[in-house]
Design a protein around this motif. Structure first.
Motif, short mmCIF file in Angstrom:
data_model
loop_
_atom_site.label_atom_id
_atom_site.label_comp_id
_atom_site.label_asym_id
_atom_site.label_seq_id
_atom_site.Cartn_x
_atom_site.Cartn_y
_atom_site.Cartn_z
N ALA A 10 1.01 -1.12 -0.35
CA ALA A 10 -0.10 0.14 0.10
C ALA A 10 0.90 1.12 -0.03
O ALA A 10 0.56 2.26 -0.77
N TYR A 11 2.04 1.54 0.62
CA TYR A 11 2.86 2.13 0.67
C TYR A 11 3.74 2.37 -0.22
O TYR A 11 3.82 4.19 -0.63
N HIS A 12 3.86 1.57 -1.46
CA HIS A 12 4.71 1.38 -2.67
C HIS A 12 3.43 2.19 -3.81
O HIS A 12 3.24 3.19 -3.96
N SER A 13 2.32 2.06 -3.02
CA SER A 13 1.54 2.79 -4.45
C SER A 13 0.81 4.14 -4.31
O SER A 13 0.99 5.02 -5.23
N LEU A 14 0.88 4.89 -2.70
CA LEU A 14 1.06 5.57 -1.69
C LEU A 14 2.43 6.68 -2.89
O LEU A 14 1.65 7.48 -3.56
N GLU A 15 4.01 5.89 -2.80
CA GLU A 15 4.36 6.57 -3.32
C GLU A 15 4.40 7.01 -4.97
O GLU A 15 4.56 8.23 -4.80
N ARG A 16 3.66 6.61 -4.98
CA ARG A 16 3.24 6.27 -6.97
C ARG A 16 2.39 7.00 -6.91
O ARG A 16 2.71 8.60 -8.22
N PHE A 17 1.08 7.58 -5.94
CA PHE A 17 0.99 7.81 -7.14
C PHE A 17 0.82 9.55 -5.99
O PHE A 17 0.45 10.55 -6.79
N ARG A 18 1.74 9.55 -4.41
CA ARG A 18 2.51 10.73 -4.90
C ARG A 18 3.03 11.53 -6.08
O ARG A 18 2.95 12.62 -5.73
N VAL A 78 -6.31 10.65 -3.55
CA VAL A 78 -6.91 9.84 -2.89
C VAL A 78 -7.59 9.07 -3.50
O VAL A 78 -7.81 8.40 -3.80
N ARG A 79 -8.37 9.84 -4.86
CA ARG A 79 -9.04 9.25 -5.58
C ARG A 79 -8.61 7.48 -6.57
O ARG A 79 -9.13 6.36 -6.41
N GLU A 80 -7.10 8.07 -6.89
CA GLU A 80 -6.58 6.73 -7.08
C GLU A 80 -5.83 5.97 -5.94
O GLU A 80 -6.66 4.04 -5.82
N ALA A 81 -6.19 6.20 -4.72
CA ALA A 81 -6.28 5.26 -3.07
C ALA A 81 -6.77 4.50 -3.13
O ALA A 81 -7.80 3.41 -2.95
N LYS A 82 -8.21 5.51 -3.42
CA LYS A 82 -9.89 4.60 -3.35
C LYS A 82 -9.87 3.75 -4.71
O LYS A 82 -10.33 2.56 -3.90
N ARG A 83 -9.48 3.78 -5.31
CA ARG A 83 -9.63 2.80 -7.07
C ARG A 83 -8.90 1.87 -6.74
O ARG A 83 -8.99 1.01 -6.97
N SER A 84 -7.27 2.53 -6.79
CA SER A 84 -6.42 0.99 -6.81
C SER A 84 -5.27 0.88 -5.83
O SER A 84 -4.20 0.43 -6.34
N LEU A 85 -5.94 1.17 -4.22
CA LEU A 85 -4.56 0.83 -3.66
C LEU A 85 -4.28 -0.04 -3.85
O LEU A 85 -2.76 -0.05 -3.51
N LEU A 86 -4.64 -1.57 -3.37
CA LEU A 86 -4.38 -2.73 -3.32
C LEU A 86 -3.90 -3.69 -4.66
O LEU A 86 -3.62 -4.72 -4.57
N ASN A 87 -3.85 -2.73 -6.16
CA ASN A 87 -3.40 -3.68 -7.51
C ASN A 87 -1.97 -3.78 -7.26
O ASN A 87 -2.02 -5.01 -7.58
#
Length: 615
Positions: A466-474, A554-563
Motif C-alpha cells: 500500500a505504501y508503494h502505491s501511495l508513493e507512486r500516487f504521490r 485520494v481518488r487513486e487510493a480509493k480505486r487502486s490502492l491494493l492493485n
C-alpha cells in the motif's frame, strides 16, 4: 437415576480438566466466574498440629503427606480423589509432572516436600501457588479436598511477622467462596471456644450451612473427660453433625502401621468406647468421607441448573472470542488465496470508510486544503521579492544595455516568473501532507481490521504494498501540481496587463515614461501590478492544487490502492501464501487455549446432560 459416584466423579473430572487447562472462565475480561469456582469442593481448615494431615490420610487410606513440627503444609494441596474399579492398581499424578505415575506413596510425600521447597526454599515461608495431586484408587470416594496451611498465632524463626495474617488471608481466599464446603478440624483436647478453624468458619459461614466440624485426638483427652458436648452439638451447633476422628498415634506412625489397619483400629475404638459407643456408626474417617460425598452429591444436584447456565453463557463468550481470534486457516493454496483476498477486502472497506467520513481521518485531508495550503500561500515572501530595490534590480538586469522604452515587459516577465516559482513549495507540501495522511490511514485501517490482527506477516506485506502505491500516487500528484504552477508561468494572462494602462489613463494619470521611468514610484507601480497578477494566480492555484491532489492521490487510493499487492500475491506459490498467513505466536496460543476451554465447557455440558437423576 445417577449414582453418587457418577455425579461427584463427573465434577472431579471437570475440575481436573479445568486445572490442567488453567481455566480462566470465559473470554478475556469476562465477568463470569470460572467453572472451577462454580463447582463445589472441600477445603480442610485447622490450626497447626490440629490433625489435618491425619484426617486427609485417613480419608485417602494412604500415608502420603509430609510430617513434622511447626508449619508443614506451606502451600495449598488440591487433592482430587478418583474412585476406580475394584482390583485396579492405585497410583497418583502431579499436575506439574503430567507424564509420571507414582505408585509408591512415600515418593509422593517426598515430591510434595520437594516441590514446596523448590518454590519457597527450605525455610518456613509459605506460597499461595497450589500443588495439584490426583489419586486413583478403588479405596477412595470421589472427592476434591484442598489441604490448606495450618492457622497460627505466632511467627516462628525464619518467618516474617506477617505470616500469621498471610496464612489467614490465603485460607480465607478459599473458604469465602460460596461453593466451598469447609471441613473445620479442631483437636478434642483443646477448648472448642479457642478453635481457629471454628472461629474462621463462623466468620465466613455464619449460618453453618457450609461447615462440617471434625473433632480429632479424642483418644488423647484427659481421663474422665469426653467430647460429647461438642459431638452432640451442645457446645457449638452446626447444621451438619460433628464427626469424631481417632488419628494414628505417633507410635503407629513410627511402626509404619498402614492406614487400613488404622481405620480398623479407629472403628474398634468407637465401638468399644463407653462414651462414644452410641455414636460409633457416625464416627470415624470412613463415615466422614461418605458423609462428605453424600453432601457433595446433594450440593451438585442443587447447583446443576446454575452450573449449566454458567457453562452455556461461557460457551457463548468463548464462541465469540473464537470468532474474534479467527478460525484456523485451511492448508489448500486456493483457500489461502481466497482468505488473503477476503482480508484485503475487509481492510479496503475500512480504509474507504476513513476517506468517505464513516470513520475519522478524511477530514484531515480537507484540513490540508482549507488551512495548511492557504496559510503556506500567505507566508510566501512576495514582499521581499517585490520590494522597490528588487524590482529595480530585476528590471535593470532585464533591460541590459538598452533601457525599456515604454513598459519593461522583460522585467515584468522575470518578476512574475520569480514570484510564481514560490508556489512550487506549497504545491509540493500539499502533496506530501496528503500523502502522509493517506499513509497514516493505511496504518490505522490495518490496525482496525480485526481479521488481520492474527497475521503479522500479511499486515507487513499489505502495508508495504500500500505504501508503494501511495508513493507512486504521490509522484503523480507532485508532477501534476507542479505542472499547474509551470502552466501559469508558461503562458501569462495577457488581458490582465492590457487593462492596466487603460485603467491608469481612465484615472487621468497618463504614464510619462520620460519622467517616471527610473523613479521609485515607477518601480512601485510595477511591483503593484505584478502583485495583483500573483494574487490572481494564487487564488487560481488555491483551487486547482487540491483538485490535482485529490485526483492523483485520494481518488487513486480509493480505486487502486491494493492493485500492486494483488499483482504480487498472484505470483506467489502455495508455500509463500502459507508464510503470509503465519500468525502471531501469542495469538495462536490464545486461540489454542480458547479452543481447549471451549472443548472443556462443551464436554462438561454434554456430560452433565448425559447424567440423568430423579429430583
Amino acid at each position: 437415576m445417577a449414582t453418587m459416584e457418577s455425579l461427584i466423579g463427573l465434577v472431579n473430572r471437570i475440575q481436573r480438566a479445568c486445572t490442567v487447562l488453567g481455566d480462566h472462565g470465559g473470554a478475556e475480561g469476562s465477568a463470569l466466574p470460572t467453572l472451577w469456582e462454580a463447582l463445589p469442593s472441600v477445603a480442610v481448615v485447622g490450626g497447626q498440629s490440629s490433625g489435618k494431615s491425619s484426617v486427609l490420610e485417613s480419608i485417602v487410606g494412604r500415608d502420603f503427606l509430609p510430617r513434622g513440627s511447626g508449619i508443614v503444609t506451606r502451600r495449598p494441596l488440591v487433592l482430587q480423589l478418583h474412585k476406580t474399579e475394584d482390583g485396579q492398581a492405585e497410583y497418583s499424578e502431579f499436575l506439574h509432572l503430567p507424564q509420571r505415575r507414582f505408585t509408591d506413596f512415600s515418593v509422593v510425600r517426598k515430591e510434595i516436600q520437594d516441590d514446596t521447597d523448590r518454590l519457597t526454599g527450605k525455610s518456613k515461608q509459605i506460597s499461595p501457588v497450589p500443588i495439584h495431586l490426583s489419586i486413583y484408587s478403588p479405596q477412595v470416594v470421589n472427592l476434591t479436598l484442598i489441604d490448606l496451611p495450618g492457622l497460627t498465632k505466632v511467627a516462628v524463626e525464619d518467618q516474617p511477622e506477617s505470616i500469621v495474617q498471610d496464612i489467614e488471608n490465603m485460607v480465607r481466599s478459599y473458604v469465602e467462596k460460596p461453593n466451598c464446603i469447609i471441613l473445620a478440624i479442631s483437636p478434642a483436647n483443646q477448648d472448642i471456644a479457642t478453635s481457629d478453624a471454628i472461629k474462621l468458619a463462623r466468620e465466613v459461614d455464619p449460618t453453618g450451612e457450609r461447615t462440617f466440624g471434625v473433632l480429632t485426638k479424642l483418644d488423647l483427652m484427659d481421663k474422665g473427660t469426653n467430647a460429647l458436648d461438642v459431638l452432640e452439638g451442645r457446645s457449638y451447633r452446626l447444621q451438619h453433625p460433628w464427626v469424631g476422628i481417632v488419628n494414628r498415634s505417633q507410635a503407629d506412625i513410627n511402626k509404619n502401621t498402614d492406614m487400613m489397619s488404622a481405620r480398623r483400629k479407629e472403628k474398634d475404638y468407637f465401638i468399644s468406647s463407653p462414651d462414644y459407643g452410641h455414636l460409633a456408626s457416625k464416627m470415624g474417617s470412613e463415615y466422614l468421607a461418605k458423609l462428605l460425598s453424600r453432601h457433595l452429591e446433594n450440593v451438585i444436584k442443587s447447583r446443576i441448573p446454575s452450573i449449566t447456565s454458567l457453562i452455556n453463557k461461557t460457551i457463548d463468550e468463548l464462541e465469540s472470542e473464537m470468532d474474534r481470534l479467527g478460525r484456523p486457516i485451511a492448508l489448500d493454496a486456493g483457500a489461502q488465496l481466497y482468505s488473503i483476498l477476503e482480508l484485503c477486502r475487509a481492510f479496503d472497506r475500512i480504509f474507504k470508510e476513513h476517506l468517505d467520513g464513516g470513520r475519522p481521518g478524511g477530514d484531515r485531508i480537507y484540513s490540508v486544503f482549507d488551512n495548511q495550503l492557504p496559510a503556506a500561500l500567505k507566508k510566501l515572501p512576495f514582499d521581499r521579492h517585490l520590494s522597490p530595490q528588487n524590482v529595480m534590480k530585476v528590471v535593470s538586469e532585464a533591460d541590459g544595455y538598452q533601457p525599456h522604452l515604454i513598459a519593461p515587459e522583460q522585467g515584468y516577465r522575470r518578476l512574475i516568473d520569480g514570484a510564481l516559482n514560490y508556489f512550487k513549495g506549497p504545491a509540493e507540501a500539499s502533496v506530501d501532507a496528503v500523502h502522509f495522511v493517506l499513509k497514516d490511514l493505511v496504518r490505522i485501517s490495518i490496525g482496525e481490521t480485526e481479521e488481520l490482527r492474527r497475521f503479522p506477516t500479511l499486515q507487513a506485506e499489505l502495508a508495504a504494498a500500500a505504501y508503494h502505491s501511495l508513493e507512486r500516487f504521490r509522484d503523480d500528484g507532485r508532477k501534476t501540481a507542479l505542472r499547474l504552477v509551470e502552466m501559469e508561468s508558461s503562458y501569462l494572462t495577457v488581458e490582465f496587463f492590457r487593462k492596466l494602462p487603460q485603467e491608469v489613463e481612465r484615472a487621468g494619470n497618463p504614464p510619462n515614461p520620460a519622467v517616471d521611468r527610473y523613479s521609485d514610484g515607477h518601480f512601485r507601480r510595477i511591483a503593484s501590478n505584478v502583485s495583483s497578477y500573483v494574487t490572481m494566480v494564487s487564488e487560481t492555484l488555491r483551487n486547482t492544487i487540491p483538485k490535482a491532489v485529490v485526483h492523483c492521490q485520494v481518488r487513486e487510493a480509493k480505486r487502486s490502492l491494493l492493485n500492486h499487492f494483488y499483482t504480487l500475491v498472484g505470483k506467489k506459490e502455495g508455500k509463500q501464501l502459507s508464510q503470509m498467513l503465519d500468525e502471531d505466536p501469542a495469538l495462536m496460543e490464545r486461540r489454542l487455549q480458547c479452543a481447549k476451554r471451549l472443548e472443556l465447557y462443551k464436554n462438561a455440558r454434554d456430560e452433565i446432560d448425559a447424567v440423568a437423576w430423579t429430583r
